[in-house]
Design a protein around this motif. Sequence first.
Motif, PDB file in Angstrom:
ATOM      1  N   UNK A 121       0.814  -1.212   0.000  1.00 26.53           N
ATOM      2  CA  UNK A 121       0.000   0.000   0.000  1.00 26.53           C
ATOM      3  C   UNK A 121       0.855   1.271   0.000  1.00 26.53           C
ATOM      4  N   UNK A 122       2.061   1.179  -0.496  1.00 31.88           N
ATOM      5  CA  UNK A 122       2.930   2.359  -0.596  1.00 31.88           C
ATOM      6  C   UNK A 122       2.272   3.430  -1.463  1.00 31.88           C
ATOM      7  N   UNK A 123       2.356   4.677  -1.006  1.00 32.19           N
ATOM      8  CA  UNK A 123       1.795   5.809  -1.734  1.00 32.19           C
ATOM      9  C   UNK A 123       2.910   6.570  -2.453  1.00 32.19           C
ATOM     10  N   UNK A 124       2.645   6.936  -3.694  1.00 36.64           N
ATOM     11  CA  UNK A 124       3.658   7.596  -4.509  1.00 36.64           C
ATOM     12  C   UNK A 124       3.101   8.896  -5.081  1.00 36.64           C
ATOM     13  N   UNK A 125       3.845   9.983  -4.916  1.00 35.37           N
ATOM     14  CA  UNK A 125       3.539  11.245  -5.567  1.00 35.37           C
ATOM     15  C   UNK A 125       4.742  11.670  -6.409  1.00 35.37           C
ATOM     16  N   UNK A 126       4.470  12.302  -7.536  1.00 37.43           N
ATOM     17  CA  UNK A 126       5.531  12.759  -8.434  1.00 37.43           C
ATOM     18  C   UNK A 126       5.458  14.282  -8.537  1.00 37.43           C
ATOM     19  N   UNK A 127       6.605  14.943  -8.362  1.00 42.20           N
ATOM     20  CA  UNK A 127       6.641  16.409  -8.306  1.00 42.20           C
ATOM     21  C   UNK A 127       7.740  16.921  -9.218  1.00 42.20           C
ATOM     22  N   UNK A 128       7.447  17.975  -9.988  1.00 42.26           N
ATOM     23  CA  UNK A 128       8.471  18.591 -10.834  1.00 42.26           C
ATOM     24  C   UNK A 128       9.381  19.451  -9.983  1.00 42.26           C
ATOM     25  N   UNK A 129      10.529  19.860 -10.543  1.00 46.85           N
ATOM     26  CA  UNK A 129      11.459  20.718  -9.792  1.00 46.85           C
ATOM     27  C   UNK A 129      10.875  22.091  -9.532  1.00 46.85           C
ATOM     28  N   UNK A 130       9.772  22.446 -10.241  1.00 47.03           N
ATOM     29  CA  UNK A 130       9.085  23.712  -9.982  1.00 47.03           C
ATOM     30  C   UNK A 130       8.011  23.555  -8.907  1.00 47.03           C
ATOM     31  N   UNK A 131       7.895  22.324  -8.327  1.00 49.32           N
ATOM     32  CA  UNK A 131       6.941  22.096  -7.251  1.00 49.32           C
ATOM     33  C   UNK A 131       5.561  21.703  -7.713  1.00 49.32           C
ATOM     34  N   UNK A 132       5.380  21.395  -8.995  1.00 55.12           N
ATOM     35  CA  UNK A 132       4.074  21.025  -9.536  1.00 55.12           C
ATOM     36  C   UNK A 132       3.898  19.512  -9.428  1.00 55.12           C
ATOM     37  N   UNK A 133       2.761  19.088  -8.816  1.00 53.36           N
ATOM     38  CA  UNK A 133       2.504  17.651  -8.682  1.00 53.36           C
ATOM     39  C   UNK A 133       2.016  17.075 -10.005  1.00 53.36           C
ATOM     40  N   UNK A 134       2.575  15.931 -10.383  1.00 57.06           N
ATOM     41  CA  UNK A 134       2.221  15.237 -11.614  1.00 57.06           C
ATOM     42  C   UNK A 134       1.302  14.077 -11.256  1.00 57.06           C
ATOM     43  N   UNK A 135       0.165  14.000 -11.908  1.00 60.55           N
ATOM     44  CA  UNK A 135      -0.764  12.911 -11.647  1.00 60.55           C
ATOM     45  C   UNK A 135      -0.188  11.587 -12.165  1.00 60.55           C
ATOM     46  N   UNK A 136      -0.179  10.556 -11.294  1.00 61.50           N
ATOM     47  CA  UNK A 136       0.329   9.243 -11.690  1.00 61.50           C
ATOM     48  C   UNK A 136      -0.638   8.163 -11.207  1.00 61.50           C
ATOM     49  N   UNK A 137      -0.594   7.027 -11.862  1.00 67.65           N
ATOM     50  CA  UNK A 137      -1.322   5.844 -11.401  1.00 67.65           C
ATOM     51  C   UNK A 137      -0.308   4.761 -11.064  1.00 67.65           C
ATOM     52  N   UNK A 138      -0.646   3.902 -10.100  1.00 70.57           N
ATOM     53  CA  UNK A 138       0.267   2.829  -9.698  1.00 70.57           C
ATOM     54  C   UNK A 138      -0.487   1.508  -9.651  1.00 70.57           C
ATOM     55  N   UNK A 139       0.229   0.449  -9.968  1.00 77.74           N
ATOM     56  CA  UNK A 139      -0.327  -0.880  -9.715  1.00 77.74           C
ATOM     57  C   UNK A 139       0.812  -1.861  -9.467  1.00 77.74           C
ATOM     58  N   UNK A 140       0.510  -2.862  -8.675  1.00 82.01           N
ATOM     59  CA  UNK A 140       1.520  -3.818  -8.245  1.00 82.01           C
ATOM     60  C   UNK A 140       1.757  -4.840  -9.345  1.00 82.01           C
ATOM     61  N   UNK A 141       3.024  -4.978  -9.776  1.00 80.81           N
ATOM     62  CA  UNK A 141       3.338  -5.945 -10.819  1.00 80.81           C
ATOM     63  C   UNK A 141       4.078  -7.151 -10.251  1.00 80.81           C
TER      64      UNK A 141
END
Length: 533
Positions: free
Chosen positions: A477-497
């Motif tokens: 259940x690890x949570x992942x967020x992706x952020x640009x160097x300008x501080x903008x959050x990038x929407x991502x989806x995750x699934x366990x492989x």
Amino acid sequence: MKKTITFSIGFLLSGIALMAQNPLTPAKGFNVMVKNNLTISSNETDGPMAVGGNLTIKGNYQVNIHSVGTYTGVEGKLIGLYVGGKVDYNAGNTVKVDNSRYVKIGDLSTSTVNNGNQGTETTRIVKKTLVTDINTIRNQNPRIELSTTQPVESVQIQKSEKLDMESIFSQLQDNSTLIANCQSSVDLYDTDKASNANKGKITANEIPSSGRVEVKLTRDKVNFLDLTGEQLNKISTLVFKDNIQPNSTTPFVINITEGTTINWNSIDISGIGDQQGQYILFNFPNTTTLTLKSRNNTIRGTILAPNADFEKTISSNIDGQVVALSYNQSGGENHYQVFSADVSGCQTNNKSLPVELATFKAQATDQQQTKLTWSTAQESNSSYFAIERSQDGKSFETIKTVAAQGKSTATKNYSFLDTNPSFGVNYYRLKQMDTDGTIHNLRMVSIIIDSPENRLHAVYPNPNHGESFAIRVQDADTQVKMISTQGIEISVSTHQIESRTLQVTPSHRLQTGTYLLRIQDHSGVYTKKVMIL
């Protein structure tokens, strides 16, 4: 005395004369083209500069002080300074980029781009800081200062404007090799003895103690002079006999084919001006360490040293382009006398080299091992490949040999898994052995391997192309967020492989650059960097 050079050859060789084009074309009109890292302390460069790795600022410097250069970004603006990696703001005050040229940086993790309170002042790029006052930020030293207002978001290198340094330097290395295979074609004269046309004629082994030499060029052909590093340093003054000077149809190439480490005493090329530098080429195909510290003479000519770490400390200038593996400049200027002549390279012993290398790549696996893959477009009389590894890019050891196909006109693929790479940067060099025992150096690649403490949450492949990538985790259940160097959050989806692997897919294709991953599990919050190509 001629020593055959057989470095990386990435295309077919046919006939005796090859590559009837400008050998500096891959440098794309940059005054300075460096594959790895560039350090600037003083003074200036007339034209644009490009570095594939990091830029270290150690003093005041000026870039693109003349209105020259040809490489443009996605905005259609000419680029004055291109940094494929990040900027190290070490010391000094200002690096000025003149003539409304843009700056492009691949990794902005150490930098802040500032256009003033209203976003309309000239752009300044400074070391990232926690300070929030805009004027304080803008006046930090050292800094990169433009003469124009560049949109903040355009400083980040975009995919379509990214320079493929591996490909560029593969071509430059190939060109350097082919040129070095050409035999000397000029006559040398000892001016102290020359009272008639032939009396003072000498060989390269007979350079007089005065160091003054005349060279006789042949009009309307490429003129080659083959020297060792020792012979090069014996020449203090070079004069063109009968006033036949280099020009676009009479270029002069000096091949320094022997000497991996050269402390170069600069030559005074007498009787010509700066403009003749665009027709003179100093070619160092085998040199890995080149220093220019002695005799304060202007170097009239382009320096093609695509395998060398180059350091220049003399205060005189270079009238030509600089091509090197790395470049440390703490004196003088680089003048925009880009090489402007066609030079046909020469093949070895009138026969094709045995292997046309198509690719050579390194990739870190999820176990932080190195997977090496390479392919050949054709082979002839090829015995085996040798894989060498190094931690500094200079001292290599052989870790594996792989049998070659031997003879083929179809694409052949090879691979090797290095299960014991060092932590940090690993350099790999591919060599090839002929059936007659001749060894050819082909190409070098590098990759970063995480240490054990960093392997949790390792990202792979890294770098990647921004479509999807994987993260090693300890919680499902690890949570992942992706952020640009300008501080903008990038929407991502995750699934366990797999049981301990998450696949992360951004909602849209990402622009080239460095992004931060914020990873949260039961043990805490972690931050990892991911590079998008």
